[in-house]
Design a protein around this motif. Structure first.
Motif, PDB file in Angstrom:
ATOM      1  N   GLU A 185      -3.242  -2.555  13.555  1.00  0.00           N
ATOM      2  CA  GLU A 185      -3.053  -3.946  14.292  1.00  0.00           C
ATOM      3  C   GLU A 185      -1.821  -4.488  14.100  1.00  0.00           C
ATOM      4  N   THR A 186      -1.132  -4.149  12.898  1.00  0.00           N
ATOM      5  CA  THR A 186       0.231  -4.469  12.692  1.00  0.00           C
ATOM      6  C   THR A 186       1.300  -3.696  13.106  1.00  0.00           C
ATOM      7  N   VAL A 187       1.569  -2.422  12.667  1.00  0.00           N
ATOM      8  CA  VAL A 187       2.629  -1.353  13.060  1.00  0.00           C
ATOM      9  C   VAL A 187       2.018  -0.016  12.940  1.00  0.00           C
TER      10      VAL A 187
ATOM     11  N   SER B  94      10.765   4.974  -5.673  1.00  0.00           N
ATOM     12  CA  SER B  94      10.777   3.509  -6.341  1.00  0.00           C
ATOM     13  C   SER B  94      10.033   2.421  -5.518  1.00  0.00           C
ATOM     14  N   ASP B  95      10.095   2.919  -4.190  1.00  0.00           N
ATOM     15  CA  ASP B  95       9.243   1.683  -3.251  1.00  0.00           C
ATOM     16  C   ASP B  95       7.864   2.342  -2.907  1.00  0.00           C
ATOM     17  N   PRO B  96       6.863   1.489  -3.668  1.00  0.00           N
ATOM     18  CA  PRO B  96       5.556   1.798  -3.634  1.00  0.00           C
ATOM     19  C   PRO B  96       4.808   2.025  -2.145  1.00  0.00           C
TER      20      PRO B  96
ATOM     21  N   VAL C 147      -2.487   1.700   0.348  1.00  0.00           N
ATOM     22  CA  VAL C 147      -3.450   2.396   0.549  1.00  0.00           C
ATOM     23  C   VAL C 147      -4.157   2.116   1.308  1.00  0.00           C
ATOM     24  N   HIS C 148      -4.556   2.679   2.444  1.00  0.00           N
ATOM     25  CA  HIS C 148      -5.443   2.304   3.607  1.00  0.00           C
ATOM     26  C   HIS C 148      -7.006   2.730   3.494  1.00  0.00           C
ATOM     27  N   CYS C 149      -8.091   2.186   3.406  1.00  0.00           N
ATOM     28  CA  CYS C 149      -9.532   2.342   3.384  1.00  0.00           C
ATOM     29  C   CYS C 149     -10.264   1.921   4.579  1.00  0.00           C
TER      30      CYS C 149
ATOM     31  N   ASN D  45       1.137  -0.814 -12.375  1.00  0.00           N
ATOM     32  CA  ASN D  45      -0.501  -0.786 -12.581  1.00  0.00           C
ATOM     33  C   ASN D  45      -1.473  -1.391 -11.346  1.00  0.00           C
ATOM     34  N   ARG D  46      -0.810  -1.904 -10.472  1.00  0.00           N
ATOM     35  CA  ARG D  46      -1.206  -2.400  -9.328  1.00  0.00           C
ATOM     36  C   ARG D  46      -0.949  -1.573  -8.178  1.00  0.00           C
ATOM     37  N   VAL D  47      -2.273  -1.464  -7.563  1.00  0.00           N
ATOM     38  CA  VAL D  47      -1.835  -0.792  -6.179  1.00  0.00           C
ATOM     39  C   VAL D  47      -2.188  -1.681  -4.771  1.00  0.00           C
TER      40      VAL D  47
ATOM     41  N   ILE E 249      -3.418  -2.376  -1.242  1.00  0.00           N
ATOM     42  CA  ILE E 249      -4.605  -1.906  -0.453  1.00  0.00           C
ATOM     43  C   ILE E 249      -4.982  -2.892   0.727  1.00  0.00           C
ATOM     44  N   ARG E 250      -5.166  -2.195   1.885  1.00  0.00           N
ATOM     45  CA  ARG E 250      -5.719  -2.993   3.125  1.00  0.00           C
ATOM     46  C   ARG E 250      -6.848  -1.959   3.840  1.00  0.00           C
ATOM     47  N   ILE E 251      -7.766  -2.754   4.454  1.00  0.00           N
ATOM     48  CA  ILE E 251      -8.587  -2.444   5.503  1.00  0.00           C
ATOM     49  C   ILE E 251      -7.939  -2.939   6.863  1.00  0.00           C
TER      50      ILE E 251
ATOM     51  N   PRO F 298       2.862   3.920   4.779  1.00  0.00           N
ATOM     52  CA  PRO F 298       3.952   2.945   5.118  1.00  0.00           C
ATOM     53  C   PRO F 298       4.204   3.056   6.590  1.00  0.00           C
ATOM     54  N   SER F 299       5.083   2.056   6.924  1.00  0.00           N
ATOM     55  CA  SER F 299       5.525   1.988   8.410  1.00  0.00           C
ATOM     56  C   SER F 299       6.070   3.241   8.797  1.00  0.00           C
ATOM     57  N   ALA F 300       5.539   3.719  10.210  1.00  0.00           N
ATOM     58  CA  ALA F 300       6.085   4.871  10.543  1.00  0.00           C
ATOM     59  C   ALA F 300       7.540   5.058  11.137  1.00  0.00           C
TER      60      ALA F 300
ATOM     61  N   GLU G 178       4.212  -6.372  10.252  1.00  0.00           N
ATOM     62  CA  GLU G 178       3.281  -6.009   9.154  1.00  0.00           C
ATOM     63  C   GLU G 178       2.508  -6.830   8.460  1.00  0.00           C
ATOM     64  N   SER G 179       1.419  -6.230   7.596  1.00  0.00           N
ATOM     65  CA  SER G 179       0.517  -7.134   6.836  1.00  0.00           C
ATOM     66  C   SER G 179       1.045  -8.286   6.076  1.00  0.00           C
ATOM     67  N   THR G 180       0.597  -9.190   5.605  1.00  0.00           N
ATOM     68  CA  THR G 180       0.848 -10.063   4.666  1.00  0.00           C
ATOM     69  C   THR G 180       0.246  -9.471   3.232  1.00  0.00           C
TER      70      THR G 180
ATOM     71  N   TYR H   7       3.739 -11.930  -1.529  1.00  0.00           N
ATOM     72  CA  TYR H   7       5.217 -11.068  -1.604  1.00  0.00           C
ATOM     73  C   TYR H   7       5.765 -10.720  -0.065  1.00  0.00           C
ATOM     74  N   ARG H   8       4.877 -10.874   0.776  1.00  0.00           N
ATOM     75  CA  ARG H   8       5.645 -10.658   2.065  1.00  0.00           C
ATOM     76  C   ARG H   8       4.909 -11.498   3.003  1.00  0.00           C
ATOM     77  N   HIS H   9       5.444 -12.476   3.895  1.00  0.00           N
ATOM     78  CA  HIS H   9       4.970 -13.157   5.022  1.00  0.00           C
ATOM     79  C   HIS H   9       4.619 -11.979   6.026  1.00  0.00           C
TER      80      HIS H   9
HETATM   81  O1  TXA Z   1       1.168  -3.777   7.919  1.00  0.00           O
HETATM   82  C1  TXA Z   1       1.402  -2.980   6.999  1.00  0.00           C
HETATM   83  O2  TXA Z   1       1.056  -3.269   5.955  1.00  0.00           O
HETATM   84  C2  TXA Z   1       1.932  -1.624   7.599  1.00  0.00           C
HETATM   85  C3  TXA Z   1       0.614  -0.713   8.034  1.00  0.00           C
HETATM   86  C4  TXA Z   1       1.256   0.483   8.313  1.00  0.00           C
HETATM   87  O3  TXA Z   1      -0.419  -1.086   7.173  1.00  0.00           O
HETATM   88  N1  TXA Z   1       2.412  -0.901   6.317  1.00  0.00           N
HETATM   89  C5  TXA Z   1       3.567  -1.204   5.714  1.00  0.00           C
HETATM   90  O4  TXA Z   1       4.038  -0.538   4.614  1.00  0.00           O
HETATM   91  O5  TXA Z   1       4.339  -2.234   6.073  1.00  0.00           O
HETATM   92  P1  TXA Z   1       5.240  -0.165   4.110  1.00  0.00           P
HETATM   93  O6  TXA Z   1       5.479   0.758   3.145  1.00  0.00           O
HETATM   94  O7  TXA Z   1       6.420  -0.402   5.399  1.00  0.00           O
HETATM   95  O8  TXA Z   1       5.685  -1.816   3.401  1.00  0.00           O
HETATM   96  C6  TXA Z   1       4.943  -1.853   2.084  1.00  0.00           C
HETATM   97  C7  TXA Z   1       5.454  -2.833   1.063  1.00  0.00           C
HETATM   98  C8  TXA Z   1       6.342  -2.378   0.769  1.00  0.00           C
HETATM   99  O9  TXA Z   1       7.540  -3.581   0.681  1.00  0.00           O
HETATM  100  C9  TXA Z   1       6.265  -2.334  -0.609  1.00  0.00           C
HETATM  101  O10 TXA Z   1       7.353  -2.219  -1.613  1.00  0.00           O
HETATM  102  C10 TXA Z   1       5.071  -3.055  -1.062  1.00  0.00           C
HETATM  103  O11 TXA Z   1       4.621  -3.185   0.073  1.00  0.00           O
HETATM  104  N2  TXA Z   1       4.227  -2.337  -2.031  1.00  0.00           N
HETATM  105  C11 TXA Z   1       3.404  -1.487  -1.885  1.00  0.00           C
HETATM  106  N3  TXA Z   1       2.799  -1.338  -3.081  1.00  0.00           N
HETATM  107  C12 TXA Z   1       3.015  -2.127  -3.765  1.00  0.00           C
HETATM  108  C13 TXA Z   1       2.672  -2.526  -5.125  1.00  0.00           C
HETATM  109  N4  TXA Z   1       1.945  -1.899  -6.072  1.00  0.00           N
HETATM  110  N5  TXA Z   1       3.210  -3.490  -5.752  1.00  0.00           N
HETATM  111  C14 TXA Z   1       3.981  -4.201  -5.129  1.00  0.00           C
HETATM  112  N6  TXA Z   1       4.577  -4.147  -3.819  1.00  0.00           N
HETATM  113  C15 TXA Z   1       4.241  -2.972  -3.134  1.00  0.00           C
END
Ligand code: TXA
Ligand code: MG
Length: 301
Positions: A21-23, A48-50, A53-55, A103-105, A107-109, A129-131, A167-169, A181-183
């Motif tokens: 629903e986001t990207v 270095s950019d984590p 995980v989608h469930c 040590n934090r992951v 996650i979103r549904i 991650p975003s494609a 993208e997701s909050t 951490y991200r609006h």
């Molecule tokens: O809406 C979304 O979140 C989309 C769709 C595909 O689900 N995904 C997305 O993923 O935007 P990406 O990889 O483009 O952005 C993920 C952000 C990155 O800024 C990353 O640094 C942060 O999430 N992130 C991921 N795991 C993290 C963690 N363990 N601790 C802190 N920040 C994390």
């Protein structure tokens, strides 16, 4: 049929673009480190950019975390499936490749019928991650994904244009407080209502979501006197020339939905510069402005 194809490729350790629903996301088997590495390589993303995980269910999420900090489960119940990513203490099912050693992951549904059905059919969660190539504007249609990553993915599951468009909050928990951490797709006001506290976290990467062209942010009529040839991205008012309006009726939700496609279109317009204005700082306006500011942040001085 297409869900079966997507599932087959994911089970083989290949990359599949999935609608949310986001990207659009670039998905791989989260339990297969070799598949996860392909995601970083395809995006040209630093390790270095984590990754998120989608469930498909809260039960599936429980396997991947060691605990839910206070407030986390309330937010999950209120907004999942939906555009909310939670930073949760990881269990040892999650490799440190996904979390960049933290040590934090994340996650979103996600809330998209095709992707929920796909996830329910898989014996593993997916990282996604975003494609888009690292640093570029996120994709909100299957065609956006194909334009840049066609050769990198085994399959693109076309679920139509993404409903929300940003993208997701991302929310983490520190000392009992929820921290944004991200609006993104869930407005900060709603997080605050649900769990009492929220505050702006530190910005992550400064330049991101950026078109190739330079973006200037400010008052459009003023900028136009200086740069009359620029392409224009406005909220409600239309201008002559290469100009796009995000929402003629002034809807922030509609503006979010149109934002990334508009940036991509203007990036292809025959001019050197994009000028844009900030939107009201409420609802999805925060997430939109955050992305516009990052787009306007020059990579090279
Ligand atoms: O809406 C979304 O979140 C989309 C769709 C595909 O689900 N995904 C997305 O993923 O935007 P990406 O990889 O483009 O952005 C993920 C952000 C990155 O800024 C990353 O640094 C942060 O999430 N992130 C991921 N795991 C993290 C963690 N363990 N601790 C802190 N920040 C994390
Ligand atoms: Mg991204």
């Amino acid at each position: 049929m297409s869900i079966l194809m997507a599932a087959r490729y994911l089970k083989e350790g290949q990359l599949v673009a999935i609608p949310t629903e986001t990207v659009y996301g670039l998905a791989a088997n989260a339990f297969d480190d070799e598949a996860v590495k392909k995601v970083f390589q395809a995006k040209n993303r630093p390790y270095s950019d984590p990754l998120i995980v989608h469930c498909h269910s809260l039960e599936a999420v429980r396997e991947l975390v060691s605990e839910f900090p206070p407030g986390a489960e309330e937010l999950a119940l209120a907004f999942w499936p939906g555009p909310l990513t939670l930073l949760l203490p990881k269990s040892d099912k999650i490799s440190s490749l996904i979390t960049a050693g933290q040590n934090r992951v994340a996650i979103r549904i996600p809330n998209h019928p095709l992707t929920l059905e796909l996830l329910a059919s898989l014996p593993f969660p997916v990282v996604a991650p975003s494609a888009n190539p690292f640093g570029y504007v996120s994709p909100t249609t299957a065609a956006h994904v194909a334009a840049q990553l066609q050769d990198e993915v085994a399959y693109i599951l076309d679920g139509g244009p993404c409903e929300i468009g940003i993208e997701s909050t991302i929310v983490g928990f520190e000392e009992g407080l929820a921290k944004i951490y991200r609006h993104g797709g869930i407005p900060a006001e709603k997080i605050t209502l649900e769990c009492g506290f929220s505050y702006q976290g530190p910005g992550m990467l400064k330049s991101h979501y950026a078109p190739r062209k330079k973006v200037l942010l400010g008052d459009i009529p003023t900028l136009l006197t200086k740069y009359p040839q620029a392409a224009i991205l406005s909220f409600t008012k239309s201008y002559p020339g290469h100009s796009l309006v995000l929402s003629p009726s002034g809807s922030l939700d509609e503006a979010a939905h149109n934002l990334f496609a508009a940036l991509r279109t203007l990036d292809e317009a025959p001019c050197d510069l994009i000028i844009a204005e900030e939107l009201p700082m409420q609802g999805l306006g925060r997430g939109i402005n955050d992305r516009l500011r990052k787009a306007a942040c020059q990579k090279d001085p």
